[in-house]
Design an enzyme around this catalytic site. Structure first.
Site, PDB file in Angstrom:
ATOM      1  N   GLN A   2      12.528  -3.089 -31.339  1.00 40.97           N
ATOM      2  CA  GLN A   2      13.645  -2.576 -32.136  1.00 40.97           C
ATOM      3  C   GLN A   2      13.180  -2.232 -33.552  1.00 40.97           C
ATOM      4  O   GLN A   2      12.554  -3.053 -34.229  1.00 40.97           O
ATOM      5  CB  GLN A   2      14.765  -3.637 -32.182  1.00 40.97           C
ATOM      6  CG  GLN A   2      16.021  -3.188 -32.878  1.00 40.97           C
ATOM      7  CD  GLN A   2      16.752  -2.065 -32.124  1.00 40.97           C
ATOM      8  OE1 GLN A   2      16.872  -2.096 -30.905  1.00 40.97           O
ATOM      9  NE2 GLN A   2      17.216  -1.064 -32.853  1.00 40.97           N
ATOM     10  N   LYS A  62      21.705  -3.928 -25.470  1.00 42.36           N
ATOM     11  CA  LYS A  62      20.654  -3.522 -24.525  1.00 42.36           C
ATOM     12  C   LYS A  62      20.440  -4.604 -23.475  1.00 42.36           C
ATOM     13  O   LYS A  62      20.306  -4.313 -22.280  1.00 42.36           O
ATOM     14  CB  LYS A  62      19.352  -3.224 -25.294  1.00 42.36           C
ATOM     15  CG  LYS A  62      19.438  -1.917 -26.048  1.00 42.36           C
ATOM     16  CD  LYS A  62      18.352  -1.735 -27.104  1.00 42.36           C
ATOM     17  CE  LYS A  62      18.647  -0.442 -27.882  1.00 42.36           C
ATOM     18  NZ  LYS A  62      17.773  -0.238 -29.046  1.00 42.36           N
ATOM     19  N   ASP A  75      11.097   3.791 -25.167  1.00 42.98           N
ATOM     20  CA  ASP A  75      11.693   4.428 -26.347  1.00 42.98           C
ATOM     21  C   ASP A  75      11.066   5.804 -26.592  1.00 42.98           C
ATOM     22  O   ASP A  75      11.557   6.565 -27.432  1.00 42.98           O
ATOM     23  CB  ASP A  75      11.466   3.533 -27.576  1.00 42.98           C
ATOM     24  CG  ASP A  75      12.734   3.285 -28.356  1.00 42.98           C
ATOM     25  OD1 ASP A  75      13.792   3.791 -27.934  1.00 42.98           O
ATOM     26  OD2 ASP A  75      12.665   2.589 -29.389  1.00 42.98           O
TER      27      ASP A  75
END
Ligand code: NDP
Length: 298
Positions: A99, A55, A122
């Site tokens: 994450q 990422k 997200d």
């Protein structure tokens, strides 16, 4: 015997990233706006480390401002929440991704709820989930949105198609079902309590597998000519007994790829399919978030 056409995630992900790079350059030139992404990794889970590195690298490659916060697995809930608060307040950061999974002892739901929904790239904040269900502009989870891009690019208009989504998680199954519904598909969501799952799957023009069970969906569960989107990422021992005995593993999907290829019209491979779209869509979501925060509509 018929062979399904492969939906190549690499090609589609490269195209999305190239489009994002053009948008980033335009935002910098026209608005002096550089989209910024912050990724937070707590602990040292090996798979998460790979995802986070990818990422960071991809966001830099498209010209974004990119920050990665690596915290030890001893990090307290209080310290993690404080970092999220700082990122929420940082004007150079337009997207925040924590994450998952978090190490044991940390409250994932509380952390996700603390992220500013406008920076929730997200798409896991309840407000974004609610906006998606309500048909309002939302930040949508990256993997489901990536799967939809593949379907639209491959099939075009999805109106009236019968779609079956196997899996009902908040991360994949539910949002992908909402996106298919918004695209005017007739959607069935199947799960571990579904009766006669093979028969349900056989009704699908579009079959999305998001189960987490290696090769569970067999060739004879698939309607001839269907588009099969395999979201699953499962690590299994090699079929070759020598490699397996050496402890070597490989990644397979939730669909029995070889069998499915004989029946389906289109199929995403694992690896090389949906998984590659996730990071590309994360970058796209970050641009979307930056533009909305700056009030830029075009
Ligand atoms: P979850 O474990 O959260 O959800 C799995 C779903 O599958 C549940 O709804 C469960 O049903 C259902 N299920 C489990 N067993 C069966 C069964 N025997 N028959 C029918 N349904 C079943 O997984 P996720 O949604 O998070 O992930 C699914 C897969 O996608 C995993 O392999 C994961 O690694 C992969 N993934 C890939 C990503 C990517 O490409 N970047 C990103 C995210 C996930 P129930 O609700 O009844 O328990």
């Amino acid at each position: 015997m018929a062979q399904a056409q492969i939906i190549d995630g690499k090609v589609h992900a490269e195209r999305v990233r190239a489009e994002v790079a053009v948008q980033v350059a335009r935002l910098k030139a026209d608005y002096r706006l550089q989209p910024g992404l912050a990724v937070v990794l707590v602990g040292d889970d090996p798979a998460s480390q790979i995802y986070v590195r990818s990422k960071g690298e991809h966001s830099l490659a498209v010209g974004m401002h990119s920050v990665t916060h690596r915290l030890p697995d001893t990090t307290s809930q209080h310290d993690l929440m404080r970092l999220v608060g700082e990122l929420n307040a940082d004007p150079a950061i337009h997207g925040i991704l924590v994450q998952l999974p978090l190490p044991k002892g940390l409250d994932e739901k509380a952390v996700l709820a603390a992220i500013n929904p406008d920076k929730d790239v997200d798409g896991l904040h309840v407000l974004n989930a609610g906006r998606l269900v309500s048909g309002l502009p939302a930040l949508v989870p990256c993997t489901p949105l990536g799967a939809m891009i593949l379907l639209r690019e491959t099939l075009g208009d999805l109106t009236g198609k019968r779609a079956v989504v196997v899996g009902r998680s908040v991360l994949v199954g539910k949002p992908v079902a909402q996106l298919l519904l918004a695209a005017d598909c007739t959607v069935t969501i199947a799960h571990s309590r579904t009766v006669d799952l093979p028969a349900v799957c056989r009704e699908a023009d579009i079959l999305v597998a998001a189960v987490g069970r290696p090769r569970m969906i067999r060739g004879d569960w698939i309607k001839p000519g269907a588009a099969v989107i395999d979201v699953g990422i499962n690590r299994v021992p090699f079929d070759d007994p020598v490699k397996a005995a050496a402890g070597r593993t490989k990644v397979v999907g939730d669909v029995h790829f070889k069998e499915a290829c004989q029946v389906a019209g289109w199929i995403t491979p694992v690896p090389g399919g949906v998984g590659l779209m996730t990071v590309a869509v994360l970058l796209q979501n970050t641009v979307t978030a930056a533009m909305r925060q700056a009030g830029i509509t075009t």
